[in-house]
Design an enzyme around this catalytic site. Structure first.
Site, short mmCIF file in Angstrom:
data_model
loop_
_atom_site.label_atom_id
_atom_site.label_comp_id
_atom_site.label_asym_id
_atom_site.label_seq_id
_atom_site.Cartn_x
_atom_site.Cartn_y
_atom_site.Cartn_z
N ASP A 53 0.85 -1.19 0.00
CA ASP A 53 0.00 0.00 0.00
C ASP A 53 0.89 1.24 0.00
OD1 ASP A 53 -2.26 1.60 0.26
OD2 ASP A 53 -2.14 1.58 2.46
N GLU A 371 51.59 -31.89 -18.49
CA GLU A 371 51.52 -33.36 -18.48
C GLU A 371 51.47 -33.85 -17.04
OE1 GLU A 371 55.19 -32.59 -17.38
OE2 GLU A 371 55.52 -34.58 -18.24
#
Ligand code: GH3
Ligand code: MG
Ligand code: MG
Length: 464
Positions: A53, A371
């Site tokens: 409101d 690796e």
């Protein structure tokens, strides 16, 4: 779709009325009769939508809205201003306070449910993206460039039959649009619409084609599903409007149009679209670039380090033990040198496959460097981890690797360093340093082997 709605109004009968309407549609309703209570409830309960409101003593709706939007916990909660005032200055005031929409008292059922549904849908979507962003976000960088794009002018498509009205709207939108395409029929609009359209403004009064049908086509088409749609309705054609919102329109305006409201609503749709896009893009980028290794499909170093530190944090509570295995391919450079880089790539991929095959699904494998690979095994002791590492070593050495281009079969071996998390105070760096020391020891002692270091490493390792 059920959802929780917070109704805020100082007049009890208004609260009761909205509560009854919403409850009849199976919404769960929370109520507050003033601003401060509403703020408290919003923060504690995080409702899906807040009906607020405007006129309340003590603290008006605008102020409540501003505070909700200023609080990070409640900023995303959609707020609908419920007001007896329908003049545009109060609407603007609400938009400036961050309200997502308006309803005018007495509240029309169709508008109420359509708005609530569409806002709940939007909120759910935002939540989902925020959640995913939280998980991935720490890896991706929300860069300044994409944040700046927020206020950049947008690409807008306007479907409006009337030349005069279209001209006025185009004029109002000029400050926020860098390109504005105008369509005067649905077919035109369909042709002009594309995935880069950032806002589609569609007048419901267009007579050449059915705008609602076009809207539903849009929502059913993957390419433009995310394009925000703003409907323009003539003097309250609420039924069609509600249908449009049901079909997935994001917002609407009712004629006579207020220029600033048009700009404000367009701007907020564009911002919302860009936020969704940014979150999605950020996530996509995080996943594809930041978290995984392209060659092997394994997690990358960045991910595995973050994951490990999370695991270690949790370990303090559970007193469990996590093992890590760091391994490196022996003489890998020779594979590249003798058989070519693509052959090296084949080996790396096959290593990934064999490693995954050798582990439990709760274990995690990452490509840690060129690796070098790292395996994390939650809740695993050093002896068990060492056995697993030995099995993996055997699995690599026992069967030659095939080079896809030439069919040549290569012998490949790896060396592995194993360790586990130790006493409190152990951290990722120390853990990885220990694994690396073990790996180094495996190299020194002749490669193709496993070396395990307990969490209190032997004195010898200190000298490396
Ligand atoms: P060591 O037994 O001491 O580990 O010797 P090594 O040859 O395995 O180690 P070194 O560090 O000398 O060489 C690693 C090589 O791995 C060099 C680099 O070109 C190669 N490499 C790194 N990433 C990739 C990749 O994505 N694909 C291929 N084919 N090779 C890679
Ligand atoms: Mg190597
Ligand atoms: Mg190396």
């Amino acid at each position: 779709m059920t959802a929780r709605v917070l109704v805020v109004d100082d007049v009890e009968i208004n609260v009761k009325l909205l509560e009854a309407k919403l409850a009849s549609e199976y919404y769960e309703v929370l109520t507050a009769s003033n601003g401060p209570v509403a703020l408290e409830l919003a923060e504690a309960e995080l409702p899906d939508v807040i009906l607020l409101d405007v006129m309340m003593p003590q603290m008006d709706g605008f102020e409540v809205c501003r505070r909700l939007k200023a609080n990070p916990r409640t900023a995303d909660l959609p707020v609908v201003m419920v007001t007896a005032l329908s003049d545009s200055s109060s609407r603007l005031c609400g938009l400036e306070a961050g309200a997502d929409d308006f309803l005018t008292k007495p509240v029309n059922d169709i508008a109420l449910f359509a708005r609530v549904r569409s806002l709940v849908r939007l909120k759910r979507m935002t939540e989902e993206w925020r959640l995913r962003d939280k998980i991935c976000g720490r890896f991706g960088d929300l860069d300044a460039e994409s944040l700046a794009a927020d206020s950049a002018p947008a690409r807008i498509l306007l479907l409006e039959e009337d030349d005069f009205a279209a001209g006025r709207m185009a004029d109002a939108l000029k400050p926020i649009a860098n390109s504005l395409a105008r369509a005067s029929s649905c077919a035109d609009a369909h042709r002009l619409l594309d995935a880069d359209t950032e806002l589609f403004i569609a007048s419901l009064s267009v007579s050449d084609g059915d705008p609602l049908r076009l809207l539903s086509q849009c929502r059913a088409t993957e390419t433009y599903r995310q394009v925000p749609i703003l409907l323009i309705a003539d003097a309250p054609d609420l039924v069609r409007l509600a249908k449009g919102l049901d079909l997935g329109a994001n917002d609407y305006l009712v004629r006579p149009l207020d220029r600033s409201e048009l700009v404000a609503r367009s701007g907020s749709q564009i911002r919302r679209k860009r936020m969704h896009e940014r979150l999605r893009e950020n996530q996509r980028r995080s996943l594809s670039l930041a978290l995984t290794d392209e060659l092997t499909g394994l997690y990358n170093r960045r991910y595995v380090v973050a994951h490990l530190s999370e695991l270690i944090d949790r370990l303090y509570d559970s007193a469990g033990e996590t093992a890590v295995v760091l391994f490196d391919i022996d003489h890998f450079k020779q594979v590249n040198d003798n058989h070519g880089h693509p052959a090296g790539d084949d080996v790396l991929r096959e290593i990934a496959v064999r490693t995954m095959d050798s582990l439990r699904s709760s274990d995690l494998v990452a490509r840690f460097g060129g690796e070098e690979f790292l395996v994390i095994m939650p809740e695993t002791s050093l002896p068990v981890a060492t056995t697993v590492a030995e099995r993996l070593r055997f699995r690599i050495a026992n069967e030659r690797f095939t080079v896809s281009e030439t069919g040549v079969k290569l012998p490949v071996t790896i060396r592995l360093g194993v360790t586990t998390t130790g006493a409190a105070g152990d951290d990722v760096d120390r853990l990885l340093k220990r694994a690396d020391d073990a790996l180094y020891a495996a190299k020194k002692s002749g490669r193709n082997r496993v070396v395990a270091y307990p969490s209190d490493p032997p004195a010898a390792s200190a000298t490396g």
